[in-house]
Motif scaffolding. Structure first.
Motif, PDB file in Angstrom:
ATOM      1  N   SER A 313     -42.616   2.621 -23.353  1.00 44.02           N
ATOM      2  CA  SER A 313     -42.981   1.262 -23.734  1.00 44.02           C
ATOM      3  C   SER A 313     -42.214   0.804 -24.968  1.00 44.02           C
ATOM      4  O   SER A 313     -41.797  -0.354 -25.063  1.00 44.02           O
ATOM      5  CB  SER A 313     -44.485   1.179 -23.986  1.00 44.02           C
ATOM      6  OG  SER A 313     -44.863  -0.108 -24.409  1.00 44.02           O
ATOM      7  N   ARG A 316     -38.791  -0.009 -23.878  1.00 48.46           N
ATOM      8  CA  ARG A 316     -38.811  -1.252 -23.107  1.00 48.46           C
ATOM      9  C   ARG A 316     -38.853  -2.468 -24.027  1.00 48.46           C
ATOM     10  O   ARG A 316     -38.243  -3.501 -23.750  1.00 48.46           O
ATOM     11  CB  ARG A 316     -40.036  -1.231 -22.177  1.00 48.46           C
ATOM     12  CG  ARG A 316     -40.181  -2.439 -21.270  1.00 48.46           C
ATOM     13  CD  ARG A 316     -41.490  -2.328 -20.501  1.00 48.46           C
ATOM     14  NE  ARG A 316     -41.771  -3.526 -19.731  1.00 48.46           N
ATOM     15  CZ  ARG A 316     -41.395  -3.717 -18.482  1.00 48.46           C
ATOM     16  NH1 ARG A 316     -40.728  -2.754 -17.856  1.00 48.46           N
ATOM     17  NH2 ARG A 316     -41.680  -4.832 -17.839  1.00 48.46           N
ATOM     18  N   TYR A 322     -35.383  -4.087 -19.582  1.00 50.44           N
ATOM     19  CA  TYR A 322     -35.532  -2.773 -18.955  1.00 50.44           C
ATOM     20  C   TYR A 322     -36.720  -2.821 -17.990  1.00 50.44           C
ATOM     21  O   TYR A 322     -37.836  -3.162 -18.395  1.00 50.44           O
ATOM     22  CB  TYR A 322     -35.746  -1.709 -20.027  1.00 50.44           C
ATOM     23  CG  TYR A 322     -35.777  -0.298 -19.489  1.00 50.44           C
ATOM     24  CD1 TYR A 322     -34.610   0.340 -19.092  1.00 50.44           C
ATOM     25  CD2 TYR A 322     -36.975   0.401 -19.384  1.00 50.44           C
ATOM     26  CE1 TYR A 322     -34.628   1.625 -18.604  1.00 50.44           C
ATOM     27  CE2 TYR A 322     -37.006   1.698 -18.891  1.00 50.44           C
ATOM     28  CZ  TYR A 322     -35.824   2.301 -18.502  1.00 50.44           C
ATOM     29  OH  TYR A 322     -35.842   3.585 -18.009  1.00 50.44           O
ATOM     30  N   TYR A 324     -38.497  -0.543 -16.097  1.00 46.68           N
ATOM     31  CA  TYR A 324     -39.408   0.545 -15.746  1.00 46.68           C
ATOM     32  C   TYR A 324     -40.477   0.758 -16.811  1.00 46.68           C
ATOM     33  O   TYR A 324     -40.243   0.602 -18.011  1.00 46.68           O
ATOM     34  CB  TYR A 324     -38.612   1.847 -15.552  1.00 46.68           C
ATOM     35  CG  TYR A 324     -37.553   1.730 -14.482  1.00 46.68           C
ATOM     36  CD1 TYR A 324     -37.892   1.628 -13.147  1.00 46.68           C
ATOM     37  CD2 TYR A 324     -36.197   1.701 -14.832  1.00 46.68           C
ATOM     38  CE1 TYR A 324     -36.922   1.507 -12.160  1.00 46.68           C
ATOM     39  CE2 TYR A 324     -35.216   1.585 -13.862  1.00 46.68           C
ATOM     40  CZ  TYR A 324     -35.581   1.481 -12.533  1.00 46.68           C
ATOM     41  OH  TYR A 324     -34.625   1.351 -11.567  1.00 46.68           O
ATOM     42  N   SER A 325     -41.644   1.137 -16.353  1.00 45.37           N
ATOM     43  CA  SER A 325     -42.765   1.503 -17.233  1.00 45.37           C
ATOM     44  C   SER A 325     -43.662   2.458 -16.452  1.00 45.37           C
ATOM     45  O   SER A 325     -43.510   2.619 -15.231  1.00 45.37           O
ATOM     46  CB  SER A 325     -43.546   0.248 -17.667  1.00 45.37           C
ATOM     47  OG  SER A 325     -44.101  -0.405 -16.529  1.00 45.37           O
ATOM     48  N   LYS A 329     -47.336  -1.251 -20.427  1.00 47.18           N
ATOM     49  CA  LYS A 329     -46.230  -2.214 -20.370  1.00 47.18           C
ATOM     50  C   LYS A 329     -45.494  -2.257 -21.712  1.00 47.18           C
ATOM     51  O   LYS A 329     -46.055  -1.968 -22.735  1.00 47.18           O
ATOM     52  CB  LYS A 329     -46.751  -3.598 -20.008  1.00 47.18           C
ATOM     53  CG  LYS A 329     -47.329  -3.677 -18.599  1.00 47.18           C
ATOM     54  CD  LYS A 329     -46.218  -3.504 -17.577  1.00 47.18           C
ATOM     55  CE  LYS A 329     -46.765  -3.696 -16.161  1.00 47.18           C
ATOM     56  NZ  LYS A 329     -45.716  -3.506 -15.134  1.00 47.18           N
TER      57      LYS A 329
END
Length: 329
Positions: A313, A316, A322, A324-325, A329
């Motif tokens: 996270s 991200r 980006y 993906y998680s 989130k």
């Protein structure tokens, strides 16, 4: 006849006066340029990096005539601007300017200058700049092109890189001379003396040097420090925390190009928890107690899943876009 003679006399006067006015104009221009270069040389004897404001920038950089190149760093050194990277960039820029100032290649062909935002905000508006630091080359003839602005996001701004970029723009080679820094040597000598003294006091009992767990913890700590970005903190000297746009406190820098000190500790802790979870999962397979092994496996899986999701996270939030998680989130 008198009218013809009068017209001829006026034409003759015009023919003789025009070259004289051109010559006077060229002489005046040459005198103005010589005075401008002399002023720059006089200022350069006091400081290798000339400090310009709105008026002096117009006089020495924007206004003709000019037969010299000038490299200008646009920066914001005031502590209230919180531009930590500007201080480091200024130090590297000064090293290049000093190296040129005291080298055999020094001449009136090239000058170094800087414009601080608080002293020349009008210059930033004129150049349409909304960020700092920016390195820009103003050639002797013509206007700056796209390549006359240094791409620090791609190549950085070390003194050696700046000198190479200047050579590409002006054909002037600058050999960079860095001032000696003995702090690293002193720290290494002190550490060696401390370790040597400790080993001498424990010379009769050195079994701890064969302790695998001790060396394992040291190796893990070193890896955590390097992965979390301690070298960035040492080189760039970022702030501990940062104010967010809504007035709160930000603990994670919002860009992949920056990092906060507390962010280093957060990333180090998250990595440590992931490693602890992996160790528990590994040890659970070797446990002879089934109940204990089951607990270790559950706790290890929980640590890996939760803290890997957290560090994902964080990544991200810094790498915008980006996709993906995991759990968060």
């Amino acid at each position: 006849m008198r009218l013809v003679a009068t017209v001829g006399l006026l034409l003759a006067l015009c023919v003789t006066l025009v070259p004289e006015s051109d010559a006077q104009s060229r002489a005046k221009t040459g005198s103005g340029l010589a005075d401008k270069v002399q002023q720059l040389l006089d200022m350069n004897t006091k400081k290798s990096v000339l400090r310009l404001n709105g008026q002096t920038f117009k006089d020495f950089v924007k206004s003709p005539p000019r037969n010299y190149s000038i490299v200008v760093m646009f920066t914001a050194l005031s502590p209230s601007r919180q531009c930590v990277i500007c201080r480091h960039a200024h130090d590297e820029f000064t090293i290049v300017a000093n190296s040129y100032r005291f080298s055999p290649a020094y001449s009136s062909r090239l000058f170094f200058a800087m414009v601080d935002f608080d002293e020349g905000s009008s210059v930033f508006q004129m150049m349409r700049l909304n960020t700092a630091p920016v390195f820009m080359h103003f050639p002797a003839k013509g206007k700056p092109k796209g390549s006359d602005t240094m791409d620090i996001q791609r190549v950085g701004f070390s003194a050696e890189v700046i000198a190479k970029w200047i050579q590409e723009r002006t054909d002037i080679q600058i050999r960079v001379f860095r001032p000696p820094n003995y702090s690293g040597t002193v720290a290494a000598v002190m550490l060696a003396a401390l370790v040597g003294g400790f080993l001498y006091l424990r010379r009769n009992n050195l079994d701890f040097l064969a302790n695998k767990q001790m060396w394992g913890f040291i190796a893990l700590f070193f890896c955590f420090a390097m992965v979390s970005g301690q070298m960035w903190n040492h080189i760039r000297s970022p702030p501990f925390v940062h104010k967010s746009q809504n007035g709160g406190v930000s603990y994670i820098h919002g860009s992949s190009q920056g990092q906060l000190v507390i962010e280093t500790y957060i990333v180090m802790f998250l990595n440590a928890m992931i490693v602890a979870g992996m160790i528990l999962l590994t040890e659970a397979g070797y446990s002879t107690d089934a109940r204990k092994g089951r607990i270790m496996a559950i706790v290890g899986l929980f640590l890996v899943a939760v803290f890997f999701s957290l560090i994902l996270s964080v990544f991200r939030s810094k790498a915008q876009g980006y996709p993906y998680s995991f759990l968060f989130k």
